[in-house]
Design a protein around this motif. Structure first.
Motif, PDB file in Angstrom:
ATOM      1  N   UNK A 293      30.611  29.548  49.833  1.00  0.00           N
ATOM      2  CA  UNK A 293      31.240  30.533  48.963  1.00  0.00           C
ATOM      3  C   UNK A 293      31.334  31.969  49.647  1.00  0.00           C
ATOM      4  N   UNK A 294      32.567  32.644  49.422  1.00  0.00           N
ATOM      5  CA  UNK A 294      32.579  33.871  49.966  1.00  0.00           C
ATOM      6  C   UNK A 294      33.215  34.913  48.882  1.00  0.00           C
ATOM      7  N   UNK A 295      33.216  36.279  49.182  1.00  0.00           N
ATOM      8  CA  UNK A 295      33.768  37.199  48.230  1.00  0.00           C
ATOM      9  C   UNK A 295      35.336  36.827  48.151  1.00  0.00           C
ATOM     10  N   UNK A 296      35.601  37.032  46.965  1.00  0.00           N
ATOM     11  CA  UNK A 296      37.026  37.106  46.709  1.00  0.00           C
ATOM     12  C   UNK A 296      37.890  38.129  47.200  1.00  0.00           C
ATOM     13  N   UNK A 297      37.536  39.367  47.378  1.00  0.00           N
ATOM     14  CA  UNK A 297      38.320  40.518  48.038  1.00  0.00           C
ATOM     15  C   UNK A 297      38.442  41.198  46.976  1.00  0.00           C
ATOM     16  N   UNK A 298      39.325  42.329  47.329  1.00  0.00           N
ATOM     17  CA  UNK A 298      39.673  43.501  46.483  1.00  0.00           C
ATOM     18  C   UNK A 298      40.703  42.802  45.799  1.00  0.00           C
ATOM     19  N   UNK A 299      41.909  42.180  46.380  1.00  0.00           N
ATOM     20  CA  UNK A 299      43.103  41.739  45.839  1.00  0.00           C
ATOM     21  C   UNK A 299      42.639  40.842  44.486  1.00  0.00           C
ATOM     22  N   UNK A 301      39.091  40.977  42.965  1.00  0.00           N
ATOM     23  CA  UNK A 301      38.116  41.539  42.063  1.00  0.00           C
ATOM     24  C   UNK A 301      38.438  43.098  41.528  1.00  0.00           C
ATOM     25  N   UNK A 302      39.433  43.773  42.241  1.00  0.00           N
ATOM     26  CA  UNK A 302      39.838  44.831  41.640  1.00  0.00           C
ATOM     27  C   UNK A 302      40.434  44.678  40.324  1.00  0.00           C
ATOM     28  N   UNK A 307      44.280  42.129  36.582  1.00  0.00           N
ATOM     29  CA  UNK A 307      45.528  42.266  35.781  1.00  0.00           C
ATOM     30  C   UNK A 307      46.512  41.638  36.242  1.00  0.00           C
ATOM     31  N   UNK A 308      46.679  41.406  37.632  1.00  0.00           N
ATOM     32  CA  UNK A 308      47.810  40.614  38.206  1.00  0.00           C
ATOM     33  C   UNK A 308      47.575  38.907  37.997  1.00  0.00           C
ATOM     34  N   UNK A 309      46.172  38.758  38.321  1.00  0.00           N
ATOM     35  CA  UNK A 309      45.894  37.329  37.984  1.00  0.00           C
ATOM     36  C   UNK A 309      46.207  36.850  36.531  1.00  0.00           C
ATOM     37  N   UNK A 310      45.742  37.865  35.635  1.00  0.00           N
ATOM     38  CA  UNK A 310      46.307  37.526  34.334  1.00  0.00           C
ATOM     39  C   UNK A 310      47.686  37.323  34.019  1.00  0.00           C
ATOM     40  N   UNK A 311      48.569  38.101  34.652  1.00  0.00           N
ATOM     41  CA  UNK A 311      49.924  38.230  34.168  1.00  0.00           C
ATOM     42  C   UNK A 311      50.602  37.095  34.906  1.00  0.00           C
TER      43      UNK A 311
END
Ligand SMILES: NC(=O)c1ccc[n+]([C@@H]2O[C@H](COP(=O)([O-])OP(=O)(O)OC[C@H]3O[C@@H](n4cnc5c(N)ncnc54)[C@H](OP(=O)(O)O)[C@@H]3O)[C@@H](O)[C@H]2O)c1
Length: 330
Positions: A293-299, A301-302, A307-311
């Motif tokens: 498992x690796x960090x997801x990154x700012x794209x 987690x920011x 907000x983009x994931x939700x939309x």
């Protein structure tokens, strides 16, 4: 640490473990397995004793050649490898494949590996081709195989596994199209504002958003014991660059690949890991790199990423319901 450091560390200084965990008795599907990473992942899984590996390919004759290659190289009975047609550029084909999956006695694991990378603008099923082939169809496909994976997990008492092959390039997607107000599908369909140098990365970021949503909608439980993950194989030598590139572009890619890239066999180990018994519950909805498992990154987690994931996922799941009613709740 920046992406460059992470990339170089992974490509040059990380050993990808050779797959050892058994798939004995299991049925496994690998999409895009006539060549590249999918073919080598399927070969490993047959070697690891799966009862049946289904090569899900868009051209059956290419799949048959791949099946013959696996069978000959491992000297196993031909009944252990089947070839089924699947074209991710057609919703009808994905839906037909999903129906065929219901006829299986069991389904233990699925690797959604098929994908494209091109700098050309093409429309497929009404969407730009990366959006259609790397995001919409893979998630539709995932939704349609999920009930059989759940059913098998319940019967065997072992977790089912559903892995999506993404890319660590999602870390550096610029995704300028997201700045356009209104529907994200509409923005991604506008040729005039499309950045085709960024589009593959954007598609893999949108796939990660969708996989996270799929995992969140299907939390691990006794009735839905299927681990859903997203993984990167790292940069690998394959036929993924199929565009008619200039001599200079080819030379650049050739030198970069020669210096840094993994063989498809080494890259394929990450695909096998993503659906092996080695993946634990922590992998559910996670990004895996170098088999962990690796960090997801700012794209992701920011605040902007969230907000983009939700939309995106709201729009995507509404769209999937229109394509195949009932698929998002099955
Ligand atoms: N190679 C890399 O460096 C790298 C890095 C990160 C992630 N990845 C990802 O790894 C996956 C496999 O890539 P690869 O490097 O092995 O590339 P590849 O050798 O080009 O293989 C891609 C596979 O996807 C299939 N495919 C393409 N469009 C399809 C469609 N519409 N329907 C069904 N199948 C389709 C291809 O079938 P045909 O042979 O019929 O075209 C082929 O089997 C992709 O998702 C890619 O994005 C690759």
């Amino acid at each position: 640490m920046g992406y460059g450091y992470t990339f170089i560390k992974s490509q040059l200084f990380t050993q990808i473990p050779y797959p050892q965990s058994s798939f004995s008795g299991q049925t496994v599907i690998v999409t895009g397995s006539n060549t590249g990473l999918g073919l080598e992942a399927a070969r490993h899984i047959v070697r690891l004793d799966a009862t049946k590996v289904i090569l899900a390919v868009r051209t059956v004759s290419k799949g048959q050649a791949a099946a013959a290659n696996i069978i000959e190289s491992l000297n196993v009975p031909s009944s252990r490898v089947e070839v089924w047609q699947l074209d991710l550029s057609s919703h009808e084909s994905v839906i037909a494949f999903g129906k065929r999956v219901q006829s299986l006695d069991r389904l233990d694991a699925v690797i959604q590996n098929a994908g494209i990378l091109t700098y050309e603008w093409n429309i497929v099923e009404g969407e730009e081709s990366h959006i259609a082939i790397n995001v919409v169809s893979p998630i539709l496909f995932g939704l349609l195989v999920l009930p059989k994976l759940r059913e098998t997990a319940k019967a065997t008492g072992q977790s089912g596994r559903l892995a999506f092959v993404g890319s660590d390039l999602h870390y550096i997607a610029k995704f300028k199209e997201a700045g356009v107000s209104g529907s994200m599908f509409d923005a991604l369909r506008q040729k005039e504002i499309a950045d085709m140098g960024d589009r593959y990365k954007v598609s893999k970021l949108l796939l990660l958003y969708a996989v996270r949503e799929l995992a969140a909608r299907n939390p691990l439980s006794s009735s839905s014991n299927v681990i859903i993950d997203y993984l990167t194989p790292g940069a690998c030598k394959s036929d993924i660059f199929r565009d008619d590139l200039s001599y200079v572009q080819r030379l650049g890619i050739g030198i970069g690949t020669a210096l840094m890239a993994r063989t498809t066999e080494v890259g394929s180990r990450t695909l096998v890991h993503g659906v092996s018994s080695d993946v634990g519950e922590e992998a559910h909805g996670a990004f895996l790199m170098d088999c962990r498992v690796f960090p997801n990154g700012t794209n992701v987690d920011s605040e902007r990423g969230q907000s983009l994931q939700k939309l995106w996922t709201q729009e995507l799941f509404e769209r999937l319901e229109l394509i195949e009613p009932g698929c998002t709740t099955a």
